[in-house]
Design a protein around this motif. Sequence first.
Motif, PDB file in Angstrom:
ATOM      1  N   GLY A 126      36.419  50.523   3.032  1.00 49.75           N
ATOM      2  CA  GLY A 126      35.564  50.617   1.858  1.00 49.75           C
ATOM      3  C   GLY A 126      34.102  50.377   2.200  1.00 49.75           C
ATOM      4  O   GLY A 126      33.785  49.554   3.059  1.00 49.75           O
ATOM      5  N   LYS A 127      33.230  51.087   1.523  1.00 50.09           N
ATOM      6  CA  LYS A 127      31.794  50.885   1.724  1.00 50.09           C
ATOM      7  C   LYS A 127      31.323  49.765   0.801  1.00 50.09           C
ATOM      8  O   LYS A 127      31.535  49.832  -0.412  1.00 50.09           O
ATOM      9  CB  LYS A 127      31.039  52.179   1.432  1.00 50.09           C
ATOM     10  CG  LYS A 127      31.343  53.281   2.435  1.00 50.09           C
ATOM     11  CD  LYS A 127      30.454  54.491   2.220  1.00 50.09           C
ATOM     12  CE  LYS A 127      30.673  55.516   3.329  1.00 50.09           C
ATOM     13  NZ  LYS A 127      29.768  56.682   3.179  1.00 50.09           N
ATOM     14  N   PRO A 128      30.664  48.749   1.327  1.00 48.35           N
ATOM     15  CA  PRO A 128      30.312  47.567   0.539  1.00 48.35           C
ATOM     16  C   PRO A 128      29.105  47.748  -0.376  1.00 48.35           C
ATOM     17  O   PRO A 128      28.918  46.967  -1.301  1.00 48.35           O
ATOM     18  CB  PRO A 128      30.029  46.510   1.602  1.00 48.35           C
ATOM     19  CG  PRO A 128      29.516  47.297   2.771  1.00 48.35           C
ATOM     20  CD  PRO A 128      30.299  48.583   2.758  1.00 48.35           C
ATOM     21  N   GLY A 129      28.294  48.762  -0.122  1.00 50.13           N
ATOM     22  CA  GLY A 129      27.041  48.887  -0.858  1.00 50.13           C
ATOM     23  C   GLY A 129      27.188  49.110  -2.348  1.00 50.13           C
ATOM     24  O   GLY A 129      26.403  48.588  -3.140  1.00 50.13           O
ATOM     25  N   GLY A 130      28.186  49.876  -2.779  1.00 52.90           N
ATOM     26  CA  GLY A 130      28.328  50.211  -4.191  1.00 52.90           C
ATOM     27  C   GLY A 130      29.173  49.235  -4.972  1.00 52.90           C
ATOM     28  O   GLY A 130      28.692  48.519  -5.853  1.00 52.90           O
ATOM     29  N   LEU A 131      30.464  49.191  -4.652  1.00 51.92           N
ATOM     30  CA  LEU A 131      31.409  48.353  -5.388  1.00 51.92           C
ATOM     31  C   LEU A 131      30.973  46.898  -5.437  1.00 51.92           C
ATOM     32  O   LEU A 131      30.893  46.292  -6.512  1.00 51.92           O
ATOM     33  CB  LEU A 131      32.794  48.467  -4.749  1.00 51.92           C
ATOM     34  CG  LEU A 131      33.824  47.428  -5.217  1.00 51.92           C
ATOM     35  CD1 LEU A 131      34.114  47.600  -6.693  1.00 51.92           C
ATOM     36  CD2 LEU A 131      35.087  47.525  -4.380  1.00 51.92           C
ATOM     37  N   ALA A 132      30.702  46.309  -4.276  1.00 49.53           N
ATOM     38  CA  ALA A 132      30.404  44.877  -4.215  1.00 49.53           C
ATOM     39  C   ALA A 132      29.127  44.537  -4.976  1.00 49.53           C
ATOM     40  O   ALA A 132      29.073  43.537  -5.706  1.00 49.53           O
ATOM     41  CB  ALA A 132      30.292  44.423  -2.755  1.00 49.53           C
ATOM     42  N   ARG A 133      28.113  45.357  -4.825  1.00 50.79           N
ATOM     43  CA  ARG A 133      26.844  45.073  -5.515  1.00 50.79           C
ATOM     44  C   ARG A 133      26.986  45.183  -7.027  1.00 50.79           C
ATOM     45  O   ARG A 133      26.443  44.366  -7.775  1.00 50.79           O
ATOM     46  CB  ARG A 133      25.750  46.015  -5.006  1.00 50.79           C
ATOM     47  CG  ARG A 133      25.338  45.734  -3.560  1.00 50.79           C
ATOM     48  CD  ARG A 133      24.156  46.588  -3.142  1.00 50.79           C
ATOM     49  NE  ARG A 133      23.838  46.408  -1.732  1.00 50.79           N
ATOM     50  CZ  ARG A 133      23.116  45.422  -1.250  1.00 50.79           C
ATOM     51  NH1 ARG A 133      22.620  44.505  -2.071  1.00 50.79           N
ATOM     52  NH2 ARG A 133      22.869  45.336   0.051  1.00 50.79           N
ATOM     53  N   VAL A 134      27.720  46.188  -7.486  1.00 49.30           N
ATOM     54  CA  VAL A 134      27.936  46.343  -8.927  1.00 49.30           C
ATOM     55  C   VAL A 134      28.759  45.177  -9.464  1.00 49.30           C
ATOM     56  O   VAL A 134      28.465  44.622 -10.532  1.00 49.30           O
ATOM     57  CB  VAL A 134      28.638  47.686  -9.236  1.00 49.30           C
ATOM     58  CG1 VAL A 134      29.054  47.748 -10.698  1.00 49.30           C
ATOM     59  CG2 VAL A 134      27.717  48.854  -8.907  1.00 49.30           C
ATOM     60  N   ALA A 135      29.783  44.793  -8.719  1.00 43.58           N
ATOM     61  CA  ALA A 135      30.652  43.695  -9.165  1.00 43.58           C
ATOM     62  C   ALA A 135      29.878  42.384  -9.268  1.00 43.58           C
ATOM     63  O   ALA A 135      30.007  41.646 -10.263  1.00 43.58           O
ATOM     64  CB  ALA A 135      31.824  43.542  -8.206  1.00 43.58           C
ATOM     65  N   LEU A 136      29.048  42.077  -8.271  1.00 49.79           N
ATOM     66  CA  LEU A 136      28.321  40.810  -8.268  1.00 49.79           C
ATOM     67  C   LEU A 136      27.175  40.806  -9.270  1.00 49.79           C
ATOM     68  O   LEU A 136      26.900  39.784  -9.904  1.00 49.79           O
ATOM     69  CB  LEU A 136      27.796  40.522  -6.855  1.00 49.79           C
ATOM     70  CG  LEU A 136      28.877  40.264  -5.807  1.00 49.79           C
ATOM     71  CD1 LEU A 136      28.251  40.015  -4.447  1.00 49.79           C
ATOM     72  CD2 LEU A 136      29.753  39.094  -6.211  1.00 49.79           C
ATOM     73  N   ALA A 137      26.508  41.947  -9.421  1.00 48.70           N
ATOM     74  CA  ALA A 137      25.386  42.013 -10.358  1.00 48.70           C
ATOM     75  C   ALA A 137      25.852  41.979 -11.809  1.00 48.70           C
ATOM     76  O   ALA A 137      25.157  41.457 -12.683  1.00 48.70           O
ATOM     77  CB  ALA A 137      24.559  43.272 -10.104  1.00 48.70           C
TER      78      ALA A 137
END
Length: 267
Positions: A126-137
């Motif tokens: 998985g690419k961390p840039g999209g999912l993780a940033r949206v989830a944390l923000a």
Amino acid sequence: MKVAVGGPLKLAFRPWVEGIEYVPAEGPAILASNHLSFSDSFFLPAVLDRKVTFIAKAEYFTTPGVKGRMTAAFFKGVGQLPVDRSGARGAGQAAIQSGLDVLERGELFGIYPEGTRSPDGRLYRGKPGGLARVALASGAPVIPVAMIDTEKIQPPGKVVPKLMRPGIRIGKPLDFSRYQGMEHDRFVLRALTDEVMYEIMTLSGQEYVDIYATAAKRQLADAAKAEKQAQKQAGQARKEKEAEEATEREAGGQEADKAAGTERSGS
């Protein structure tokens, strides 16, 4: 449009679904799914009562002509948002903001952490840039989703789908509030993404490959190109050998004729 598209899809393909109770009846949530087929973005919303918004290439919305307008209307109708992917960094930020806008409205946001369709049915990093940033923000829960057999219904490049039952397996929501305020820590982004991918792997039963799907596609394309080149070279070598053998046969025939002529003259 959801009713117009979802109804016929369910009637024709009869998708089965497990874990639908994990999707909240209201409020924001992120549906993080594996990506096997172009049709994934249609089957998942079809089995849910709520609207799911995915991100789509801007080209689907800007193609000129009647067909282009019809395509744009269709994608808008099924809840897909256009994102210009011409610039990688700008596209990533645009995708993140689009997801946050959807979640701020209290809606469901769908995302494919792999970033592109699997080239061979396996699950990729998985690419961390999209999912993780949206989830944390956003602070929204992440719900892992596994699409089953959709690649058999509509493989890449195939226009007409095959009628068979796909499956959708939904997992328990994942809470990442422990990482709140750490969206700029690349190790946190990686850890969050890997945790989601592990849950998707468990749900889907796919073989996991620890490289990005985009890299795998390049490898497959390079291998296909190399194989084509090798076949071309083998064909050329075969032709040269056949030409050489033909020349040798012709030379042998000429020598035989010469020998025969000499024998007749001597007699």
